[in-house]
Structure formats: structure tokens, C-alpha cells
Design an enzyme around this catalytic site. Structure first.
Site, PDB file in Angstrom:
ATOM      1  N   HIS A 144      -1.652  -2.823   7.626  1.00  0.00           N
ATOM      2  CA  HIS A 144      -2.202  -1.780   8.274  1.00  0.00           C
ATOM      3  C   HIS A 144      -3.376  -1.345   7.352  1.00  0.00           C
ATOM      4  O   HIS A 144      -3.637  -1.800   6.365  1.00  0.00           O
ATOM      5  CB  HIS A 144      -1.394  -0.568   8.520  1.00  0.00           C
ATOM      6  CG  HIS A 144      -0.611   0.007   7.285  1.00  0.00           C
ATOM      7  ND1 HIS A 144       0.085  -0.548   6.539  1.00  0.00           N
ATOM      8  CD2 HIS A 144      -0.745   1.492   7.166  1.00  0.00           C
ATOM      9  CE1 HIS A 144       0.446   0.454   5.695  1.00  0.00           C
ATOM     10  NE2 HIS A 144      -0.057   1.505   5.790  1.00  0.00           N
TER      11      HIS A 144
ATOM     12  N   HIS B 172       6.980  -0.986  -2.258  1.00  0.00           N
ATOM     13  CA  HIS B 172       6.453   0.192  -1.777  1.00  0.00           C
ATOM     14  C   HIS B 172       7.156   1.528  -2.035  1.00  0.00           C
ATOM     15  O   HIS B 172       7.414   2.308  -1.150  1.00  0.00           O
ATOM     16  CB  HIS B 172       6.347   0.235  -0.325  1.00  0.00           C
ATOM     17  CG  HIS B 172       5.076   0.823   0.164  1.00  0.00           C
ATOM     18  ND1 HIS B 172       5.438   2.184   0.612  1.00  0.00           N
ATOM     19  CD2 HIS B 172       3.822   0.951   0.473  1.00  0.00           C
ATOM     20  CE1 HIS B 172       4.265   2.864   1.223  1.00  0.00           C
ATOM     21  NE2 HIS B 172       3.386   2.138   0.977  1.00  0.00           N
TER      22      HIS B 172
ATOM     23  N   HIS C 200      -4.352   1.470   5.942  1.00  0.00           N
ATOM     24  CA  HIS C 200      -4.186   2.704   4.697  1.00  0.00           C
ATOM     25  C   HIS C 200      -4.789   2.061   3.334  1.00  0.00           C
ATOM     26  O   HIS C 200      -4.610   0.906   3.122  1.00  0.00           O
ATOM     27  CB  HIS C 200      -2.756   3.321   4.554  1.00  0.00           C
ATOM     28  CG  HIS C 200      -2.432   4.313   5.329  1.00  0.00           C
ATOM     29  ND1 HIS C 200      -1.210   4.527   6.013  1.00  0.00           N
ATOM     30  CD2 HIS C 200      -3.374   5.166   6.140  1.00  0.00           C
ATOM     31  CE1 HIS C 200      -1.013   5.412   6.807  1.00  0.00           C
ATOM     32  NE2 HIS C 200      -2.308   5.847   7.058  1.00  0.00           N
TER      33      HIS C 200
ATOM     34  N   ASP D 140      -4.027   2.284   0.371  1.00  0.00           N
ATOM     35  CA  ASP D 140      -2.926   1.841  -0.637  1.00  0.00           C
ATOM     36  C   ASP D 140      -2.624   0.082  -0.112  1.00  0.00           C
ATOM     37  O   ASP D 140      -2.083  -0.316  -1.018  1.00  0.00           O
ATOM     38  CB  ASP D 140      -1.690   2.290  -0.789  1.00  0.00           C
ATOM     39  CG  ASP D 140      -0.916   2.825   0.492  1.00  0.00           C
ATOM     40  OD1 ASP D 140      -1.392   2.729   1.409  1.00  0.00           O
ATOM     41  OD2 ASP D 140       0.292   2.830   0.190  1.00  0.00           O
ATOM     42  N   HIS D 141      -3.093  -0.332   1.109  1.00  0.00           N
ATOM     43  CA  HIS D 141      -2.929  -1.639   1.417  1.00  0.00           C
ATOM     44  C   HIS D 141      -4.255  -2.512   1.612  1.00  0.00           C
ATOM     45  O   HIS D 141      -4.248  -3.883   2.026  1.00  0.00           O
ATOM     46  CB  HIS D 141      -2.195  -1.633   2.866  1.00  0.00           C
ATOM     47  CG  HIS D 141      -0.878  -1.105   2.757  1.00  0.00           C
ATOM     48  ND1 HIS D 141       0.373  -1.656   2.503  1.00  0.00           N
ATOM     49  CD2 HIS D 141      -0.456   0.256   2.563  1.00  0.00           C
ATOM     50  CE1 HIS D 141       1.447  -0.765   2.469  1.00  0.00           C
ATOM     51  NE2 HIS D 141       0.735   0.227   2.506  1.00  0.00           N
TER      52      HIS D 141
HETATM   53 ZN   LIG Z   1       1.558   2.192   2.025  1.00  0.00          ZN
HETATM   54 ZN   LIG Z   2       0.669   3.387   5.175  1.00  0.00          ZN
END
Ligand SMILES: [Zn+2]
Ligand SMILES: [Zn+2]
Length: 305
Positions: free
Chosen positions: A61, A265, A63, A65-66
Site C-alpha cells: 500500500h 512491522h 503509506h 513507511d512502505h
Molecule cells: Zn506500515
Molecule cells: Zn499502513
């Protein structure tokens, strides 16, 4: 054979000893990266699997942090000399997010080809891997992935000789295609044994556990799954923020009949994941806490995790 290298195991923000969640997968010498949080190129460089053979990036996805590590990683891939196209897979909005990140990485010696996916889509990854996407439940559109490597049926050379099949046609039959020659013809079933199970893994972050997931991940050899919260008492937070606790991830692994589980995570607030490992192992004993540098290998009939 599939090799795994967990590059990062963190959520939200990178910590000095915890890079953001990302996973490198190697098959037939070709690399695929799952997620690319800020700084992903640093553990990538540290563990030395190289950048040039990185042919696909799969995003769960969009976000930060990805995905925020993409521009730097794209430059590292360029510096390594790649000129072949690079595929990026992800859910809706991936194209606009990649385009936005590429404002600061506009010139690359290779093409970046973005494929937006929806749940149910199937796609091919480098090294002969076959992937499928399933809709997750997060605060933005998110996909979880199942990836498999098929195993070829056993070829029977004695049978091929008995049928007088010319040697140069054996490889075609091994690929599952019929052959003919001036003296006759043969089909793959004439010389190939029964189907043999391949190997497979699942990648699930960030999401709540869903009833659709155990059938999707059924009997994967390895499930790499988020466990944002260690303490089961944080379940209300997990529900609110659309994540999982260790116990929920372990329950998903058990219900999926997975062979092994890697947790990843971790929330920045989860300073010592090991303190909560038993929350998972009481439900699913084959649980391993992810860390930057964790490796494993799936082999046909004999895996080393
Ligand atoms: Zn995340
Ligand atoms: Zn996320």
C-alpha cells in the site's frame, strides 16, 4: 528454490536498529522487493544481494513507511548498471505515488513500468514466480500477496528413449508442450510423471486479519505477516489502526495451515518484541521474530527456514 532476506522489520518510522518493513526475494538469481520504506537501500547494500538484478518491486500500500524509500533505491539500481525495465506492482494510486516520488528521481537508465492491481489479480514476478493479490483491510487500499514457484513434473528419460523421441525435443516436452518428428509424435503425458507440489509464501502487511485470508494463504510454506503490536492488550489499538497483534498473526498462520511464520512491522513503541513472542508461539509454535538480516530458503521438498 526461493531465498528470503528480511531487510527491515519496523513500522511507521525507521529506528537506529530497525529499518522499515521490506523483504527481498531471490529466485533463479532474479530479485523482487516487497515494500520499500525510507532507507531500504541501506540494509539492501549491507547484505550484498545486489541491485542490478532487481526486476520488480511489489508494494502492499502507499503509506510512507512502505514506499518512501523508492527514489533512493531507484538511483542505487541505476548506479548498479541496470538498463532492463523495472516493474512496480501495487494497489490503486500506485502510479500517482510512484510518479510523485519520481519528481526527485526523473532520469533513470531504465524504464519503470507501474501495474496497478486489485484483489484477485494474478501476475508474474522475476525468476518464474507466480503471484496473486487479495484485498486487505487497512486505512488505505492495501493488498496482501501469495507467491508460488511451481515444480516441474519429473521427466522419465527411459520412457523417452523407448518411444524413440529425438533428444533435441526432450526439453520441449519438459516444458509441457507436445512434439512431433518425421518418425512420430509424443505428448508431455507420455514422458512426465504426476504433478509435484511447489513452494509458496505469503506477504501480509498492513491489515486486519480477514476471513478471506486463511483460504488465500492455505498451506503456504512461509507466511511473512505484520505483528504491529506484541501485547494482546493492545487489540483495541490494532482494531482502530487496522493492524494485528502477535496473537492475531499467529492465529492467521495456524488457520492458514502455514508451515512457518515470520513476524514483522513492529510498532516503534514495541521496544522488545521478544518479550511478547510467547503470545504467538502458544498459538503457532513455528513463529520467528523478524529482524534486519533474517534469511531463509524454500526448497522443493526440503526447506530451510
Ligand atoms: Zn506500515
Ligand atoms: Zn499502513
Amino acid at each position: 528454490m526461493i531465498d528470503f532476506l528480511l531487510l527491515g522489520n519496523g513500522a511507521m518510522l525507521p529506528l537506529p536498529d530497525r529499518w522499515l518493513s521490506s523483504l527481498l526475494v531471490r529466485c533463479e538469481g532474479e530479485l523482487t522487493l516487497f515494500d520499500c520504506g525510507e532507507g531500504t537501500q541501506i540494509p539492501c547494500r549491507r547484505f550484498g544481494w545486489g541491485f542490478r538484478r532487481l526486476g520488480a518491486i511489489v508494494l502492499s500500500h502507499c503509506h510512507a513507511d512502505h514506499v518512501a524509500g523508492l527514489p533512493g533505491l531507484l538511483h542505487s539500481i541505476a548506479n548498479a548498471g541496470r538498463t532492463e525495465p523495472l516493474a512496480v506492482y501495487g494497489p490503486e494510486q500506485t502510479a500517482s505515488v510512484v510518479a510523485g516520488l519520481r519528481v526527485i528521481a526523473p532520469l533513470l537508465p531504465y524504464e519503470v513500468v507501474v501495474h496497478e492491481l486489485v484483489g484477485g489479480d494474478r501476475f508474474a514476478l522475476p525468476g518464474g514466480l507466480q503471484a496473486a493479490a487479495l484485498t486487505a483491510e487497512h486505512r488505505v487500499t492495501c493488498l496482501v500477496y501469495r507467491v508460488g514457484l511451481a515444480r516441474a513434473r519429473r521427466f522419465d528419460p527411459d520412457r523417452a528413449r523407448a518411444l524413440a523421441i529425438p533428444l533435441e525435443l526432450w526439453r520441449t516436452l519438459q516444458r509441457g508442450e507436445p512434439v512431433s518428428w518425421p518418425g512420430g509424435s509424443a505428448s508431455p503425458d507420455d514422458v512426465l510423471g504426476s504433478d509435484r507440489p511447489g513452494v509458496s509464501f505469503g506477504f501480509a502487511t498492513d491489515t486486519r486479519p480477514l476471513a478471506t485470508m486463511p483460504p488465500f494463504f492455505d498451506r503456504v510454506d512461509l507466511l511473512i505477516c505484520e505483528g504491529t503490536y506484541g501485547d494482546a492488550a493492545d487489540l483495541p489499538k490494532a482494531i482502530q489502526n487496522k493492524h494485528m497483534t502477535f496473537a492475531e498473526a499467529a492465529t492467521l498462520a495456524r488457520d492458514s495451515r502455514a508451515r512457518a511464520l515470520w513476524l514483522t512491522h513492529f510498532s516503534p513503541a514495541l521496544e522488545d518484541p521478544a518479550a511478547f513472542l510467547n503470545e504467538a508461539t502458544t498459538i503457532f509454535p513455528e513463529t520467528v521474530l523478524g529482524y534486519s538480516g533474517l534469511t531463509g530458503t524454500l526448497k522443493f521438498g526440503n526447506s530451510d527456514l
